[in-house]
Scaffold this active site. Sequence first.
Site, PDB file in Angstrom:
ATOM      1  N   ASP A 233       0.829  -1.203   0.000  1.00 53.89           N
ATOM      2  CA  ASP A 233       0.000   0.000   0.000  1.00 53.89           C
ATOM      3  C   ASP A 233       0.872   1.265   0.000  1.00 53.89           C
ATOM      4  O   ASP A 233       1.865   1.345   0.748  1.00 53.89           O
ATOM      5  CB  ASP A 233      -0.866  -0.028   1.266  1.00 53.89           C
ATOM      6  CG  ASP A 233      -1.835   1.122   1.352  1.00 53.89           C
ATOM      7  OD1 ASP A 233      -2.730   1.194   0.507  1.00 53.89           O
ATOM      8  OD2 ASP A 233      -1.701   1.961   2.284  1.00 53.89           O
ATOM      9  N   GLU A 293       1.221  -0.480  -5.057  1.00 53.51           N
ATOM     10  CA  GLU A 293       0.314   0.630  -5.362  1.00 53.51           C
ATOM     11  C   GLU A 293       1.195   1.804  -5.786  1.00 53.51           C
ATOM     12  O   GLU A 293       1.600   2.638  -4.971  1.00 53.51           O
ATOM     13  CB  GLU A 293      -0.546   1.019  -4.155  1.00 53.51           C
ATOM     14  CG  GLU A 293      -1.640   1.980  -4.571  1.00 53.51           C
ATOM     15  CD  GLU A 293      -2.235   2.811  -3.453  1.00 53.51           C
ATOM     16  OE1 GLU A 293      -3.261   3.455  -3.683  1.00 53.51           O
ATOM     17  OE2 GLU A 293      -1.662   2.831  -2.349  1.00 53.51           O
TER      18      GLU A 293
HETATM   19  C1  GLC Z   1      -4.055   3.409  -0.317  1.00 54.77           C
HETATM   20  C2  GLC Z   1      -5.332   2.610  -0.229  1.00 54.77           C
HETATM   21  C3  GLC Z   1      -6.423   3.526   0.224  1.00 54.77           C
HETATM   22  C4  GLC Z   1      -6.051   4.080   1.585  1.00 54.77           C
HETATM   23  C5  GLC Z   1      -4.695   4.769   1.534  1.00 54.77           C
HETATM   24  C6  GLC Z   1      -4.170   5.053   2.892  1.00 54.77           C
HETATM   25  O1  GLC Z   1      -4.135   4.404  -1.277  1.00 54.77           O
HETATM   26  O2  GLC Z   1      -5.617   2.004  -1.448  1.00 54.77           O
HETATM   27  O3  GLC Z   1      -7.664   2.883   0.275  1.00 54.77           O
HETATM   28  O4  GLC Z   1      -7.026   4.991   2.009  1.00 54.77           O
HETATM   29  O5  GLC Z   1      -3.729   3.922   0.923  1.00 54.77           O
HETATM   30  O6  GLC Z   1      -3.777   3.879   3.523  1.00 54.77           O
END
Ligand code: GLC
Length: 566
Positions: A233, A293
Amino acid sequence: MKNIISGIAIFLICACVLGRSASAQSVSTAADAAGNPWWQNAVFYEIYPRSFADSNNDGVGDLKGITSKLDYLKELGVDAIWISPCFPSPQVDFGYDVSDYENIDPMYGTMADFDVLASEAKKRGIHIILDFVVNHSSDQHSWFLDSKSSRTSAHRDWYIWRDGKGPGVPPNNWISTFGGSAWTLDPTTNQYYYHNFYAAQPDLNWRNPAVKDAMFDVTRWWYKRGVSGFRLDAVDTLFEDPDLKDNPIKTGQNAFGDPIEEDKYNTKLPEVHDVLRGLRKVADEHNAVLIGETWTADVAELNRYYGEGNNELQLPMDFLFTKVDKLSPAEFRKQIAAVDGASGWPTFVISNHDIVRSYDRYGDGQHNDQIAKLIAALYLTLRGTPIMYYGEEIGMKTTPPTRPEDVKDPIGRTGWPKEKGRDGERTPMQWDSSENAGFTKGMPWLPVPDTYKTHNVADELKDPDSVLVFYKNVLKLRHTNAALLDGSYAAINENDANVLSYVRLYKDHGVVVALNMSGSPQKVNLELKGKGFAGVKALLVTGKSSAKGSEVSLEPFGVFIGELRK
Ligand code: GLC
């Protein structure tokens, strides 16, 4: 020598064929016949656990619910599930605020439930990928509670603490992604802590080797419990400039009313790559995959995440694809060519728990189901690993709240009405046409959209024309066709403004895909003779789309997938 090599090749092919037919017995870890690792041919499926299946009828999905749907996922053609965070959490950001990285939140079940899920998934040949929230923990994590307790606490340096510039003035001008300053003053020690996201999500200090060791150990802990990898993440934001320089400010304001910043000093710092190389080493010891991500702006950035000689993330997500907001062959062609030319294996994402569903992004209101099939035919036949999002396969739509008091997502509450949050793409999975779409017998945590009456698993399984049956067919084709799995990608008819066409070639075997992105019938001449093929035979089409000689006829938003004949 040659004989030995061909013998090995035959053995590998047999092992692969056997492996595929016997896949119900074990999770495949081996490379395929072409020497590719397991994750390269796998179809990934994101499950947002709150919304997938609720076994105890408390209105929130859980692990037992996921286990009960494994047969469905297997039959659909899913090889790996990525479960969004299911660890203990105050749920401020619905699990992306983790208070214990090595446990399961009671709302989702127990570690014993996880072990059952892991072993049942393994029996069906489905890998489990967990969501590793690396950038920050919850402010309720024991590390942070200790960190904030005093300036000399054992965990003080596990987070980023600084003095303000003066009374009421934070250390610098950084803005939180979720609105307001990225700094919060903690009165106990009269220092500010940094949080790129919500104040309840303090950033971990990855410059501290103890943090690195602890987080690396988390991955080892889960690998031992049968996990096949992680979706990392928010990796872009792992490091901050040590001098905390102010970010340059652009003109205008964002949806939260904050100035718009260029995230120069708190995003994509080069140090992130050391961490990724380290995490990858541990992953390699377990034949595991790392998905990132990664909000890359271009292919150069994407390449940096693959790393030199592919020693970082195997699957950095290419969100550039989700930025194509209309059915434009030219735009898709451009993005596909870009990622196809990158230095690693492409990853295709069409939607997720933060992004409007593809049904709404591309639907024209009249041909939405047809367009949903077209999109499936696109991202499931490209050279690369697709990551599906639950519900895309039945044509679920984004259904945002209409009243501010109904909003659950914190960013929707602070950003209303400009930013309505992400509830709309997180609504309960639509299993059947009974009350609450068969998701729960309790009160669902988010309302079930009305579309469950027409778009649900049970009804669509019975309808040969449904979006779901099309997904199943295209996934079946993808899993059994060498050109779709391992073939090269080449765009054809590149000047066509209405139809996106390409061929996938593997040795002397080829597949052509033609997708009519317009609302009128189209014809495409594949000019096969010039490409060394005599004709094309339909493998999977929608409606009356067909081929004669080298010419493919497509109905509005029609799909034609065919095998090239020598
Ligand atoms: C990432 C996740 C999202 C979350 C953010 C903070 O972007 O996909 O859903 O709110 O991280 O952890």
